[in-house]
Design a protein around this motif. Structure first.
Motif, PDB file in Angstrom:
ATOM      1  N   GLN A  21     -46.469   2.197 -23.771  1.00  0.00           N
ATOM      2  CA  GLN A  21     -47.605   1.364 -23.363  1.00  0.00           C
ATOM      3  C   GLN A  21     -47.106   0.035 -22.789  1.00  0.00           C
ATOM      4  OE1 GLN A  21     -49.919   1.472 -26.990  1.00  0.00           O
ATOM      5  NE2 GLN A  21     -50.347   3.643 -26.681  1.00  0.00           N
ATOM      6  N   SER A  22     -46.006  -0.477 -23.343  1.00  0.00           N
ATOM      7  CA  SER A  22     -45.408  -1.706 -22.804  1.00  0.00           C
ATOM      8  C   SER A  22     -44.856  -1.464 -21.402  1.00  0.00           C
ATOM      9  CB  SER A  22     -44.274  -2.194 -23.716  1.00  0.00           C
ATOM     10  OG  SER A  22     -44.758  -2.513 -24.996  1.00  0.00           O
ATOM     11  N   PHE A  23     -44.191  -0.322 -21.213  1.00  0.00           N
ATOM     12  CA  PHE A  23     -43.670   0.026 -19.882  1.00  0.00           C
ATOM     13  C   PHE A  23     -44.810   0.140 -18.869  1.00  0.00           C
ATOM     14  CE2 PHE A  23     -39.765   2.524 -21.704  1.00  0.00           C
ATOM     15  CZ  PHE A  23     -39.099   1.333 -21.928  1.00  0.00           C
ATOM     16  N   ALA A  24     -45.908   0.792 -19.286  1.00  0.00           N
ATOM     17  CA  ALA A  24     -47.042   1.005 -18.387  1.00  0.00           C
ATOM     18  C   ALA A  24     -47.661  -0.318 -17.958  1.00  0.00           C
ATOM     19  CB  ALA A  24     -48.094   1.878 -19.077  1.00  0.00           C
ATOM     20  N   VAL A  85     -34.545  19.741 -26.039  1.00  0.00           N
ATOM     21  CA  VAL A  85     -35.341  19.024 -25.036  1.00  0.00           C
ATOM     22  C   VAL A  85     -36.186  17.962 -25.723  1.00  0.00           C
ATOM     23  CG1 VAL A  85     -37.418  19.357 -23.629  1.00  0.00           C
ATOM     24  CG2 VAL A  85     -35.420  20.800 -23.248  1.00  0.00           C
ATOM     25  N   ASN A  86     -36.200  16.750 -25.153  1.00  0.00           N
ATOM     26  CA  ASN A  86     -37.072  15.711 -25.711  1.00  0.00           C
ATOM     27  C   ASN A  86     -38.096  15.212 -24.700  1.00  0.00           C
ATOM     28  OD1 ASN A  86     -35.546  14.073 -23.991  1.00  0.00           O
ATOM     29  ND2 ASN A  86     -35.406  12.402 -25.463  1.00  0.00           N
ATOM     30  N   THR A  87     -38.038  15.729 -23.461  1.00  0.00           N
ATOM     31  CA  THR A  87     -38.956  15.270 -22.414  1.00  0.00           C
ATOM     32  C   THR A  87     -39.491  16.469 -21.636  1.00  0.00           C
ATOM     33  OG1 THR A  87     -37.694  13.203 -22.182  1.00  0.00           O
ATOM     34  CG2 THR A  87     -39.201  13.767 -20.396  1.00  0.00           C
ATOM     35  N   PHE A 247     -39.801   7.768 -18.881  1.00  0.00           N
ATOM     36  CA  PHE A 247     -40.830   7.081 -18.085  1.00  0.00           C
ATOM     37  C   PHE A 247     -40.493   7.177 -16.593  1.00  0.00           C
ATOM     38  CE2 PHE A 247     -43.202   3.460 -16.388  1.00  0.00           C
ATOM     39  CZ  PHE A 247     -44.390   3.506 -17.113  1.00  0.00           C
ATOM     40  N   ARG A 248     -39.219   7.007 -16.272  1.00  0.00           N
ATOM     41  CA  ARG A 248     -38.772   7.111 -14.869  1.00  0.00           C
ATOM     42  C   ARG A 248     -39.019   8.527 -14.324  1.00  0.00           C
ATOM     43  NH1 ARG A 248     -35.235   9.432 -12.061  1.00  0.00           N
ATOM     44  NH2 ARG A 248     -34.157  10.349 -13.857  1.00  0.00           N
ATOM     45  N   PHE A 254     -38.669   2.319 -12.593  1.00  0.00           N
ATOM     46  CA  PHE A 254     -37.747   1.900 -13.643  1.00  0.00           C
ATOM     47  C   PHE A 254     -38.330   0.709 -14.398  1.00  0.00           C
ATOM     48  CE2 PHE A 254     -34.775   4.140 -10.911  1.00  0.00           C
ATOM     49  CZ  PHE A 254     -33.940   4.769 -11.832  1.00  0.00           C
ATOM     50  N   PRO A 255     -38.705   0.877 -15.665  1.00  0.00           N
ATOM     51  CA  PRO A 255     -39.177  -0.282 -16.427  1.00  0.00           C
ATOM     52  C   PRO A 255     -38.001  -1.154 -16.868  1.00  0.00           C
ATOM     53  CG  PRO A 255     -39.145   1.656 -17.834  1.00  0.00           C
ATOM     54  CD  PRO A 255     -38.729   2.120 -16.466  1.00  0.00           C
ATOM     55  N   VAL A 256     -38.290  -2.413 -17.114  1.00  0.00           N
ATOM     56  CA  VAL A 256     -37.287  -3.329 -17.667  1.00  0.00           C
ATOM     57  C   VAL A 256     -37.341  -3.185 -19.191  1.00  0.00           C
ATOM     58  CG1 VAL A 256     -36.557  -5.736 -17.882  1.00  0.00           C
ATOM     59  CG2 VAL A 256     -37.546  -4.910 -15.729  1.00  0.00           C
ATOM     60  N   THR A 257     -36.201  -2.936 -19.795  1.00  0.00           N
ATOM     61  CA  THR A 257     -36.193  -2.585 -21.217  1.00  0.00           C
ATOM     62  C   THR A 257     -35.978  -3.764 -22.165  1.00  0.00           C
ATOM     63  OG1 THR A 257     -33.855  -2.036 -20.988  1.00  0.00           O
ATOM     64  CG2 THR A 257     -35.425  -0.219 -20.798  1.00  0.00           C
TER      65      THR A 257
END
Length: 268
Positions: A21-24, A85-87, A247-248, A254-257
């Protein structure tokens, strides 16, 4: 609104909804990401129903990562070699499977200014956690990676999958006082308050990483720090970075982590 979930059992402890949610918010993506508990015998049905509802993707956590792999129509190379698999990404009624754990680990190490190229790496453990990180570590061109495990044959079997001469298997007792630049704990020892049975000489002047995280240093990291480790790093950054890779894959941004990681540290 595009729907995403993290499925697991247990799941209450998951930080993934906060992270995504923070990335979004940061990348101005319109999506809904929540955690969902799945009964042990309902995993496959839950995923199919979720996909058929029009959802876009899902993260998978314990104990379903191998089951998730079996459901996939396509797998990335890193998912195949990880054996888990995790995604999941849902496209035109098909399930695409990936494993972002190793990429998460590598990115976190690089964020901490750990030099991986030409480095000597000791990877403790030969289970699922270790499997998922070997290919991304090899991609960083280390000098060598020794995989140490209580049962040496398990480490040897793991190495065969990768067919790479930079990989060596060993028992914990075989390590002696060899020098490493980086030691990564991929065993479950820290979860039970234990320390992998290695010599104190191995951690002196060495960077040490543990895939687990918590409010306090893990038993392994606390022990390594007392015995002269150069840096001790827990796995919270790996959690955030593997989420960023998921997320990418889903959103092609690319979100800032760093700010998300800082938020999680403060909440601890």
């Amino acid at each position: 609104m595009d729907q995403y979930r993290v499925f697991g059992n247990p799941i209450k402890q998951s930080r993934s909804p906060i992270i995504h949610q923070s990335f979004a918010q940061q990348t101005q993506q319109q999506l809904n990401y929540q955690s969902e508990y799945v009964a042990l015998d309902l995993f496959e049905q839950t995923i199919i129903t979720f996909m058929q509802s029009g959802a876009k993707g899902a993260n998978i956590t314990a104990p379903f990562k191998e089951q998730a792999m079996a459901l996939c129509d396509q797998l990335t190379e890193r998912a195949q070699l990880a054996g888990a698999v995790n995604t999941l990404t849902f496209v035109d009624g098909e399930i695409l499977g990936d494993n972002t754990d190793g990429e998460g680990l590598v990115q976190d190490l690089l964020n901490h200014k750990i030099l991986l190229k030409n480095s000597r790496i000791l990877l403790l453990g030969a289970g699922g956690a270790a499997k998922g990180v070997i290919l991304p570590l090899l991609a960083q061109a280390p000098q060598k990676i020794i995989i140490a495990n209580r049962t040496v044959s398990k480490a040897e079997q793991l190495i065969k999958k990768f067919n790479n001469n930079k990989l060596t298997a060993a028992g914990f007792d075989d390590l002696g006082e060899e020098k490493f630049d980086l030691i990564i704990n991929a065993t479950s020892a820290s979860l039970t308050g234990k320390i992998p049975p290695i010599s104190t000489a191995l951690v002196a002047n060495t960077d040490c990483y543990d895939m687990v995280y918590g409010k306090e240093l893990s038993p392994f990291l606390a022990w390594a720090k007392i015995n002269g480790a150069t840096k001790v790093i827990d796995g919270l950054g790996m959690l955030v970075e593997q989420a960023a890779e998921s997320f990418r894959i889903w959103r092609n941004v690319f979100p800032v982590t760093a700010q998300v990681l800082n938020r999680l540290r403060q909440e601890d």
